[in-house]
Design a protein around this motif. Structure first.
Motif, short mmCIF file in Angstrom:
data_model
loop_
_atom_site.label_atom_id
_atom_site.label_comp_id
_atom_site.label_asym_id
_atom_site.label_seq_id
_atom_site.Cartn_x
_atom_site.Cartn_y
_atom_site.Cartn_z
N VAL A 141 0.85 -1.19 0.00
CA VAL A 141 0.00 0.00 0.00
C VAL A 141 0.89 1.24 0.00
CG1 VAL A 141 -0.20 -0.07 2.52
CG2 VAL A 141 -1.86 1.24 1.18
N SER A 142 0.50 2.22 -0.79
CA SER A 142 1.24 3.48 -0.88
C SER A 142 0.31 4.62 -0.49
CB SER A 142 1.76 3.69 -2.31
OG SER A 142 2.42 4.94 -2.42
N ARG A 143 0.85 5.51 0.37
CA ARG A 143 0.08 6.67 0.81
C ARG A 143 0.91 7.93 0.61
NH1 ARG A 143 -4.56 5.63 3.63
NH2 ARG A 143 -4.88 3.47 4.34
N GLY A 144 0.22 9.03 0.30
CA GLY A 144 0.90 10.30 0.12
C GLY A 144 1.31 10.92 1.44
N ARG A 145 1.96 12.07 1.33
CA ARG A 145 2.39 12.78 2.53
C ARG A 145 1.21 13.14 3.42
NH1 ARG A 145 6.63 17.86 2.30
NH2 ARG A 145 6.89 18.15 4.55
N ASP A 146 0.06 13.35 2.79
CA ASP A 146 -1.16 13.67 3.53
C ASP A 146 -1.87 12.41 4.04
OD1 ASP A 146 -1.99 12.62 1.15
OD2 ASP A 146 -3.14 14.39 0.50
N ARG A 147 -1.25 11.23 3.83
CA ARG A 147 -1.74 9.92 4.26
C ARG A 147 -2.96 9.47 3.46
NH1 ARG A 147 1.83 7.53 5.07
NH2 ARG A 147 0.74 5.88 6.20
N MET A 192 10.15 10.51 9.41
CA MET A 192 10.35 10.46 7.96
C MET A 192 10.17 11.82 7.33
SD MET A 192 8.62 6.90 6.64
CE MET A 192 9.53 5.35 6.80
N GLU A 193 9.18 12.56 7.79
CA GLU A 193 8.93 13.89 7.24
C GLU A 193 10.08 14.84 7.56
OE1 GLU A 193 5.22 17.03 6.90
OE2 GLU A 193 5.00 15.13 7.96
N ARG A 194 10.72 14.66 8.71
CA ARG A 194 11.87 15.50 9.08
C ARG A 194 13.17 15.00 8.48
NH1 ARG A 194 9.37 15.04 14.31
NH2 ARG A 194 11.01 13.56 14.94
N GLY A 195 13.12 13.87 7.82
CA GLY A 195 14.33 13.32 7.22
C GLY A 195 15.20 12.54 8.18
N GLU A 196 14.69 12.21 9.34
CA GLU A 196 15.45 11.47 10.35
C GLU A 196 15.35 9.97 10.16
OE1 GLU A 196 13.94 12.73 14.07
OE2 GLU A 196 14.41 14.87 13.77
N LEU A 197 14.42 9.52 9.30
CA LEU A 197 14.18 8.09 9.13
C LEU A 197 13.76 7.84 7.69
CD1 LEU A 197 14.02 5.51 10.95
CD2 LEU A 197 11.56 5.93 11.11
N THR A 198 14.31 6.78 7.08
CA THR A 198 13.94 6.44 5.70
C THR A 198 13.10 5.17 5.64
OG1 THR A 198 16.04 5.25 5.41
CG2 THR A 198 15.97 7.56 4.72
N SER A 222 10.14 5.44 3.02
CA SER A 222 9.76 6.77 2.53
C SER A 222 10.16 6.92 1.06
CB SER A 222 10.43 7.86 3.37
OG SER A 222 11.85 7.73 3.30
N ILE A 223 9.36 7.69 0.32
CA ILE A 223 9.61 7.98 -1.09
C ILE A 223 9.89 9.48 -1.22
CG2 ILE A 223 8.69 7.87 -3.43
CD1 ILE A 223 9.18 5.15 -2.14
N HIS A 224 10.93 9.82 -1.99
CA HIS A 224 11.30 11.22 -2.17
C HIS A 224 11.29 11.58 -3.65
CE1 HIS A 224 12.98 9.99 1.71
NE2 HIS A 224 12.85 11.25 2.08
#
Length: 265
Positions: A141-147, A192-198, A222-224
């Motif tokens: 399952v894939s979800r956007g930044r807004d979940r 993940m949003e802060r870039g502390e976890l991938t 996380s996807i970038h």
């Protein structure tokens, strides 16, 4: 003026350019200048045509070059050196344009071939990953930044028991049973949003639509985008309910055996 033997006779000479001019020549009437022969209209037309014809031809050749019709050499001919200089310059420009167009066409063909090859490669990769996505036994399952739900495969919908339309209306944590797991999910997403976890991996329990409780081994990544910005997550969910059940049964059996051993002693 004299002394009896020698005499000086004064004369008058007008100012000139220094050359002596006799009185006869001075007083003579100069011959009239010979008049130039008049140019007739036919002669003028021929002369004008001699100059204008090659210039008109050059203008036509310039229009041809502007239309990028470069196969034929410049055809203008003239007996005038100045016009021939222009013809030579125009021919050099035609040859340079022709060479540049040939190089550009060759580059375009090479680029098109590379694009076609890359397109085929991407299509093959997409087909490959699409086959894995649709046919794997693991839920994806894939979800956007807004979940919000982006995509999910059939295995995920079978695991959770909801349809896509129902999933789009539900919160991503609504299926997680333990409140501690829900809190951990929110914390990991924030990292993940802060870039502390991938990525992270956990085991947690899910509640299906019919109320059944299932255990899953969950890996979220996380996807970038190209700029490195966090845009989405992809989660792979492996149903480990049977494995957990067998582990629980094995643990229970071990405890029973240990209790029996202690009872005998």
């Amino acid at each position: 003026i004299g002394n009896g033997k020698h005499h000086l006779i004064p004369t008058y000479q007008p100012a000139t350019n220094g050359a002596y001019e006799s009185a006869r020549r001075k007083n003579s009437t100069p011959a009239p200048a010979r008049a130039a022969a008049p140019i007739t209209a036919p002669t003028a037309a021929v002369m004008a045509r001699r100059f204008s014809a090659p210039l008109e031809s050059l203008a036509a050749e310039s229009l041809r070059l502007g239309d990028m019709k470069l196969d034929q050499p410049i055809a203008t001919r003239s007996g005038l050196r100045e016009v021939n200089t222009l013809v030579d310059a125009q021919e050099r420009m035609r040859v340079a344009l022709q060479n540049s167009m040939g190089e550009l066409e060759a580059s375009n063909r090479e680029l098109e071939a590379r694009v076609d090859a890359r397109t085929r490669e991407l299509a093959e990769r997409e087909a490959y990953f699409r086959a894995i996505f649709e046919n794997t036994g693991a839920g994806i399952v894939s979800r956007g930044r807004d979940r919000k739900l982006i995509n999910a495969n059939r295995a995920f919908f079978d695991f959770i028991g909801y349809t896509r339309e129902e999933m789009e209306a539900l919160d991503s944590a609504a299926f997680i049973v333990q409140s501690g797991d829900q809190a951990a999910l929110r914390e990991n997403l924030a990292k993940m949003e802060r870039g502390e976890l991938t990525s992270y991996r956990v085991e947690r329990q899910y509640r299906r639509k019919d109320g059944t409780l299932l255990w899953a081994d969950v890996v979220t990544t996380s996807i970038h985008d190209d700029a490195g910005q966090y845009v989405a997550t992809v989660t792979i969910i492996n149903d480990v309910t049977e494995r957990k059940k067998m582990a629980d049964e094995l643990r229970d059996a071990r405890e029973v055996a240990e209790d029996a051993t202690r009872a005998k002693s």
